[in-house]
Scaffold this motif. Structure first.
Motif, PDB file in Angstrom:
ATOM      1  N   VAL A  41     -15.891 -11.558 -11.357  1.00 59.56           N
ATOM      2  CA  VAL A  41     -15.151 -10.417 -10.819  1.00 59.56           C
ATOM      3  C   VAL A  41     -15.132 -10.547  -9.293  1.00 59.56           C
ATOM      4  O   VAL A  41     -16.177 -10.575  -8.655  1.00 59.56           O
ATOM      5  CB  VAL A  41     -15.802  -9.080 -11.240  1.00 59.56           C
ATOM      6  CG1 VAL A  41     -15.178  -7.902 -10.492  1.00 59.56           C
ATOM      7  CG2 VAL A  41     -15.685  -8.880 -12.747  1.00 59.56           C
TER       8      VAL A  41
ATOM      9  N   SER B 185     -16.580  -0.026 -19.165  1.00 54.50           N
ATOM     10  CA  SER B 185     -17.804  -0.840 -19.107  1.00 54.50           C
ATOM     11  C   SER B 185     -17.675  -2.073 -19.980  1.00 54.50           C
ATOM     12  O   SER B 185     -18.112  -3.165 -19.601  1.00 54.50           O
ATOM     13  CB  SER B 185     -19.009  -0.049 -19.620  1.00 54.50           C
ATOM     14  OG  SER B 185     -19.186   1.101 -18.878  1.00 54.50           O
TER      15      SER B 185
ATOM     16  N   THR C 255     -19.328   0.835  -7.552  1.00 50.10           N
ATOM     17  CA  THR C 255     -18.816  -0.510  -7.823  1.00 50.10           C
ATOM     18  C   THR C 255     -19.759  -1.182  -8.825  1.00 50.10           C
ATOM     19  O   THR C 255     -20.614  -0.517  -9.413  1.00 50.10           O
ATOM     20  CB  THR C 255     -18.787  -1.333  -6.519  1.00 50.10           C
ATOM     21  OG1 THR C 255     -20.120  -1.392  -6.002  1.00 50.10           O
ATOM     22  CG2 THR C 255     -17.882  -0.687  -5.476  1.00 50.10           C
ATOM     23  N   LEU C 256     -19.645  -2.496  -9.009  1.00 47.08           N
ATOM     24  CA  LEU C 256     -20.561  -3.197  -9.919  1.00 47.08           C
ATOM     25  C   LEU C 256     -21.987  -3.104  -9.396  1.00 47.08           C
ATOM     26  O   LEU C 256     -22.942  -3.098 -10.168  1.00 47.08           O
ATOM     27  CB  LEU C 256     -20.149  -4.666 -10.067  1.00 47.08           C
ATOM     28  CG  LEU C 256     -18.894  -4.913 -10.923  1.00 47.08           C
ATOM     29  CD1 LEU C 256     -18.655  -6.400 -11.100  1.00 47.08           C
ATOM     30  CD2 LEU C 256     -19.011  -4.240 -12.286  1.00 47.08           C
ATOM     31  N   ASP C 257     -22.129  -3.029  -8.067  1.00 47.87           N
ATOM     32  CA  ASP C 257     -23.440  -2.814  -7.454  1.00 47.87           C
ATOM     33  C   ASP C 257     -23.666  -1.296  -7.351  1.00 47.87           C
ATOM     34  O   ASP C 257     -22.980  -0.612  -6.593  1.00 47.87           O
ATOM     35  CB  ASP C 257     -23.439  -3.459  -6.055  1.00 47.87           C
ATOM     36  CG  ASP C 257     -24.735  -3.187  -5.301  1.00 47.87           C
ATOM     37  OD1 ASP C 257     -25.577  -2.407  -5.789  1.00 47.87           O
ATOM     38  OD2 ASP C 257     -24.897  -3.763  -4.209  1.00 47.87           O
TER      39      ASP C 257
ATOM     40  N   LYS D  85     -17.366 -10.089 -16.211  1.00 48.91           N
ATOM     41  CA  LYS D  85     -18.441 -10.470 -15.276  1.00 48.91           C
ATOM     42  C   LYS D  85     -18.793 -11.959 -15.327  1.00 48.91           C
ATOM     43  O   LYS D  85     -18.830 -12.610 -14.288  1.00 48.91           O
ATOM     44  CB  LYS D  85     -19.695  -9.618 -15.523  1.00 48.91           C
ATOM     45  CG  LYS D  85     -19.800  -8.415 -14.585  1.00 48.91           C
ATOM     46  CD  LYS D  85     -21.181  -7.777 -14.743  1.00 48.91           C
ATOM     47  CE  LYS D  85     -21.090  -6.272 -14.820  1.00 48.91           C
ATOM     48  NZ  LYS D  85     -22.352  -5.659 -15.288  1.00 48.91           N
ATOM     49  N   PRO D  86     -19.040 -12.531 -16.542  1.00 42.09           N
ATOM     50  CA  PRO D  86     -19.386 -13.957 -16.573  1.00 42.09           C
ATOM     51  C   PRO D  86     -18.241 -14.856 -16.083  1.00 42.09           C
ATOM     52  O   PRO D  86     -18.492 -15.968 -15.614  1.00 42.09           O
ATOM     53  CB  PRO D  86     -19.693 -14.234 -18.055  1.00 42.09           C
ATOM     54  CG  PRO D  86     -19.498 -12.967 -18.791  1.00 42.09           C
ATOM     55  CD  PRO D  86     -19.134 -11.887 -17.863  1.00 42.09           C
TER      56      PRO D  86
ATOM     57  N   LEU E 271     -15.531  -4.779 -18.370  1.00 49.16           N
ATOM     58  CA  LEU E 271     -16.206  -5.360 -17.194  1.00 49.16           C
ATOM     59  C   LEU E 271     -17.321  -6.311 -17.622  1.00 49.16           C
ATOM     60  O   LEU E 271     -17.534  -7.347 -16.995  1.00 49.16           O
ATOM     61  CB  LEU E 271     -16.740  -4.255 -16.285  1.00 49.16           C
ATOM     62  CG  LEU E 271     -15.649  -3.452 -15.551  1.00 49.16           C
ATOM     63  CD1 LEU E 271     -16.277  -2.362 -14.691  1.00 49.16           C
ATOM     64  CD2 LEU E 271     -14.775  -4.363 -14.691  1.00 49.16           C
ATOM     65  N   GLU E 272     -18.017  -5.973 -18.721  1.00 40.68           N
ATOM     66  CA  GLU E 272     -19.071  -6.862 -19.226  1.00 40.68           C
ATOM     67  C   GLU E 272     -18.490  -8.219 -19.608  1.00 40.68           C
ATOM     68  O   GLU E 272     -19.136  -9.247 -19.432  1.00 40.68           O
ATOM     69  CB  GLU E 272     -19.768  -6.237 -20.440  1.00 40.68           C
ATOM     70  CG  GLU E 272     -20.771  -5.142 -20.100  1.00 40.68           C
ATOM     71  CD  GLU E 272     -21.809  -5.572 -19.054  1.00 40.68           C
ATOM     72  OE1 GLU E 272     -22.350  -6.690 -19.194  1.00 40.68           O
ATOM     73  OE2 GLU E 272     -22.042  -4.813 -18.095  1.00 40.68           O
TER      74      GLU E 272
ATOM     75  N   VAL F 288      -9.962 -10.726 -11.236  1.00 43.55           N
ATOM     76  CA  VAL F 288     -10.841 -11.645 -11.966  1.00 43.55           C
ATOM     77  C   VAL F 288     -10.446 -13.088 -11.636  1.00 43.55           C
ATOM     78  O   VAL F 288      -9.259 -13.408 -11.589  1.00 43.55           O
ATOM     79  CB  VAL F 288     -10.708 -11.422 -13.490  1.00 43.55           C
ATOM     80  CG1 VAL F 288     -11.715 -12.275 -14.253  1.00 43.55           C
ATOM     81  CG2 VAL F 288     -10.905  -9.959 -13.842  1.00 43.55           C
TER      82      VAL F 288
END
Lengths: 163, 163
Positions: free
Chosen positions: A143, A132, B38-40, A139-140, A135-136, A91
């Protein structure tokens, strides 16, 4: 429906390619797959996660059982089991975001395993929902990279007091 | 020599079976393999652990790079990286052994995730050495079942202060 399937196999050349071929041959995508040796180096255990109708998954598990290198197949669907996943996630961390990354890491009982001037690498274990959720939040912030083990699963023990 | 190889692939039917086939076709055993999205969601990342001569592994990575579904291949051998493995292990626990199982679990900062009158299920994350060490201690007590994610790996960040 999500199916978590555990397959005990003899370590032979091509067993992984044969088993994954069974899924792709039926147009079934494998969401995640882990395979690793057990305490017996001649035997490996696979955990496969796939989504699809119960009927087709049942057909696939029947086909799996027919392979001579397959020792045991368990579909955990509808049973009481524990599933876990491991991720390493890098991150972005600068002067503005570093404390936020650390506080999220603390809340999820995750672990910082590497630090650089621009990024933290975080290790986290949990079920899919927990993974999840973190990761949410990351993300902002940004990552950079993520690697996941995919799901592994084990049956819960019988709670009745037999000895 | 042990090689940890990371492969970024497009999620297409049969990609796993094609890649594992490349290894088995050359008589190379896969010690462990993890693949997960992955995130994608269109892209998955695989981590493959194999043992063999550098020359043959180089040939395999070259072949991998030629596959159109393969986006990136990284052989971590000789680079600075972090590797981790996740295990769930069910250990026999009776009145005589319960406290020993718990103290081993504490020492390794592992976690009890399930308890029954006859067994504990322990979750542990670490590198291969740490995992082997705890299993050596659990073996004499009695390992009922074990499931491992296999190894995942990520490059260490550049420690130089570029911003």
């Amino acid at each position: 429906m999500r199916h978590v399937i555990s397959v005990l196999v003899e370590n032979e050349f091509g067993v992984l390619s044969r088993i994954s071929g069974l899924f792709s041959g039926r147009g079934f995508n494998i969401e995640s797959l882990c395979v690793a040796e057990t305490l017996d180096p001649d035997v490996s255990k696979m955990t496969i996660v796939t989504r699809g109708s119960d009927e087709i998954v049942e057909q696939i598990t029947k086909q799996l059982r027919k392979l001579i290198t397959v020792i045991k197949v368990t579909d955990f669907t509808g049973t009481d089991y524990i599933d876990r996943e491991l991720i390493l996630v890098k991150v972005k961390a600068n002067d503005d975001t570093r404390s936020e990354v650390l506080s999220i890491t603390d809340i999820f009982r995750a672990k910082v395993v590497d630090v650089s001037p621009t990024a933290y690498t975080i290790e986290l274990t949990g079920d899919q929902n927990k993974i999840s959720a973190i990761l949410e939040l990351f993300k902002p912030i940004g990552v950079v990279e993520i690697v996941s083990s995919g799901t592994i699963a084990i049956a819960r023990s019988d709670k009745s007091a037999k000895k």
